[in-house]
Design a protein around this motif. Structure first.
Motif, short mmCIF file in Angstrom:
data_model
loop_
_atom_site.label_atom_id
_atom_site.label_comp_id
_atom_site.label_asym_id
_atom_site.label_seq_id
_atom_site.Cartn_x
_atom_site.Cartn_y
_atom_site.Cartn_z
N GLY A 144 44.62 49.51 59.13
CA GLY A 144 45.55 48.63 58.44
C GLY A 144 45.50 48.82 56.93
O GLY A 144 46.52 48.87 56.25
N GLY A 145 44.29 48.95 56.40
CA GLY A 145 44.14 49.19 54.97
C GLY A 145 44.70 50.54 54.56
O GLY A 145 45.37 50.67 53.52
N ALA A 146 44.44 51.58 55.38
CA ALA A 146 44.94 52.91 55.06
C ALA A 146 46.46 52.96 55.12
O ALA A 146 47.11 53.67 54.33
CB ALA A 146 44.34 53.93 56.04
N LEU A 147 47.07 52.22 56.02
CA LEU A 147 48.54 52.14 56.08
C LEU A 147 49.09 51.50 54.81
O LEU A 147 50.14 51.91 54.30
CB LEU A 147 48.97 51.35 57.31
N ALA A 148 48.38 50.50 54.29
CA ALA A 148 48.81 49.88 53.04
C ALA A 148 48.73 50.87 51.88
O ALA A 148 49.62 50.90 51.02
CB ALA A 148 47.95 48.65 52.74
N THR A 171 45.20 45.29 49.46
CA THR A 171 45.02 45.27 50.92
C THR A 171 44.18 46.45 51.38
O THR A 171 43.26 46.30 52.20
CB THR A 171 46.39 45.30 51.62
N PHE A 172 44.48 47.63 50.87
CA PHE A 172 43.70 48.82 51.25
C PHE A 172 42.22 48.63 50.93
O PHE A 172 41.35 48.82 51.80
CB PHE A 172 44.24 50.05 50.52
N LEU A 173 41.92 48.24 49.71
CA LEU A 173 40.52 48.16 49.29
C LEU A 173 39.77 47.02 49.96
O LEU A 173 38.64 47.19 50.42
CB LEU A 173 40.46 48.02 47.77
N VAL A 212 47.77 42.19 56.18
CA VAL A 212 48.64 43.35 56.37
C VAL A 212 50.09 42.90 56.55
O VAL A 212 51.02 43.53 56.01
CB VAL A 212 48.17 44.19 57.58
N PHE A 213 50.31 41.82 57.27
CA PHE A 213 51.66 41.31 57.48
C PHE A 213 52.26 40.80 56.18
O PHE A 213 53.45 41.01 55.89
CB PHE A 213 51.64 40.18 58.52
N THR A 218 55.20 40.70 49.84
CA THR A 218 54.95 40.44 48.42
C THR A 218 55.86 41.28 47.53
O THR A 218 56.12 40.91 46.38
CB THR A 218 53.48 40.74 48.05
N THR A 219 56.32 42.42 48.03
CA THR A 219 57.23 43.25 47.24
C THR A 219 58.63 42.65 47.20
O THR A 219 59.37 42.83 46.22
CB THR A 219 57.29 44.68 47.83
#
Length: 425
Positions: A144-148, A171-173, A212-213, A218-219
């Motif tokens: 999930g973090g890598a997808l972010a 989110t990734f970190l 992740v959701f 947020t964008t």
């Protein structure tokens, strides 16, 4: 523990790397990672309005991406490659670090962006291979973090501004670190009952899914969603700190200290495992890091993605949470990567104090609108990260009393149970 695996035919791309061969590749890839960090610090000088060895529009505009993707994600992907022990797995850190450096050259920006996109995608491939082999829930959290991270670079390539990518990079970190801490905690004396441990892991997974959701929302609706995102970060912090194995080491040491100095010394071998100086250091830094993540969540209650408030928000999470956590794990992370014996020394405490005191000065100055305080705090942060390199080299090469920890290459808390560890490699 690791299980034996059949060795493929000589010359196969999937052949496990010999230890010496793997160590050489790690050293080679640590060089561009380190250069990316130095370039990021150079960009920090530019953003502080101070003289810098190199400067330019890209140094200031790409600072966050260089430090997050070019440095930190490259290190994360390097760990996954070491754990997989496959030559092809090293393509991810190579693409991320080299792509970040290309961004800072006169070459077209798209060249570096494309290479970083490839690196992000390859990290997901590394995790996917590990998931199919082990079905570790924390690998799913890291995916999930890598997808972010992939989404952040993709949006950046499409022209989205860095401030609008804040939640993606966080989110990734945050998810990567949270998952690592869950697995590392399995090698510490348990602070939870078996049922509590299951709730702890389940809580991390559920809150990570919520983060992740919320991330892409947020964008679109930053003003409305970022406060919710901040509350989710606080919830994740509370759950992570509640079950973190570092709490058991600190609790044993604290109780023994209250009982007296002799008991404090005896506590180092209490609960069936030694509490070494490096473990005490890691435990303290981990919980300081968690406190910075709570500060980040509180700052997001009234989010501002510009000006000095934004500077405080950025550095509370990226320096306070992430880099404090990085400093906490250097004494175990580098021995795992390089398969060397590491001697913990007091210099690590000096780095930690300089980093966190400088960050307090910077954030207070940001919130008070003081450019002078912001500059002083920023210089302390840069000095701390450069000092970390010197202290790490010192710990690796200078002879001195041994820190009574696992032998070189046997940092089990990372290697044997890490979500990036292939059980068959």
């Amino acid at each position: 523990m690791s299980q034996p695996v059949a060795v493929p035919e000589q010359g196969s791309a999937d052949q496990p790397l010999k230890p010496a061969s793997q160590t050489r590749r790690v050293i080679v890839l640590l060089v561009p990672c380190g250069v990316a960090m130095v370039m990021g610090l150079d960009a920090a000088l530019v953003l502080l309005g101070l003289p810098a060895p190199l400067s330019g529009e890209r140094f200031s505009s790409a600072h966050g991406i260089i430090m997050t993707i070019g440095f930190l994600e490259a290190l994360v992907s390097l760990e996954s490659a070491v754990s997989l022990r496959r030559l092809w797995a090293y393509c991810a850190p190579a693409a991320l670090a080299v792509g970040a450096l290309l961004v800072l050259t006169p070459l077209p920006l798209q060249a570096g962006q494309l290479l970083m996109l490839v690196g992000c995608a390859l990290l997901i491939v590394n995790y996917s291979v590990l998931w199919t082999r082990k079905h570790e829930p924390m690998v799913a959290v890291q995916v999930g973090g890598a997808l972010a991270a992939l989404g952040a670079v993709l949006l950046w390539t499409g022209g989205v501004s860095i401030p609008d990518l804040f939640a993606w990079l966080v989110t990734f970190l945050v998810l990567t670190i949270a998952a690592e801490r869950v697995v590392i905690s399995r090698f510490s004396p348990s602070v939870l009952t078996p049922a509590g441990a299951r709730r702890y892991q389940r809580g991390i997974v559920v809150i990570s899914a919520l983060i992740v959701f919320a991330c892409p929302l947020t964008t679109i609706w930053s003003g409305r969603v970022l406060p919710v995102f901040g509350l989710a970060l606080i919830a994740l912090t509370v759950v992570a700190a509640w079950g973190d194995g570092a709490r058991s080491d600190l609790r044993v040491r604290a109780r023994a200290t209250v009982a007296g100095s002799d008991a404090a010394s005896d506590a180092d071998t209490a609960s069936g495992s030694a509490i070494t100086p490096s473990q005490r250091f890691t435990g303290v830094m981990v919980f300081i890091s968690y406190m910075w993540l709570i500060v980040t969540g509180l700052l997001l209650v009234h989010p501002t993605l510009s000006g000095l408030h934004y500077d405080a928000l950025l550095h509370a999470v990226f320096l306070g949470f992430v880099m404090t956590m990085v400093v906490a794990h250097v004494p175990t992370y580098l021995p795992f990567l390089l398969e060397i014996r590491f001697r913990f020394n007091p210099g690590f405490w000096g780095v930690a104090v300089l980093l966190n005191v400088g960050l307090v000065v910077r954030i207070v100055a940001d919130l008070a609108g003081s450019e002078t305080g912001r500059t002083l705090g920023g210089l302390a942060n840069i000095a701390a990260l450069l000092s970390l390199v010197a202290v790490a080299v010192w710990a690796a090469v200078v002879k001195g009393p041994e820190d009574p920890q696992a032998p070189a290459g046997d940092t089990r808390a990372i290697s044997d149970t890490s979500p990036t560890k292939d059980s068959r490699a």
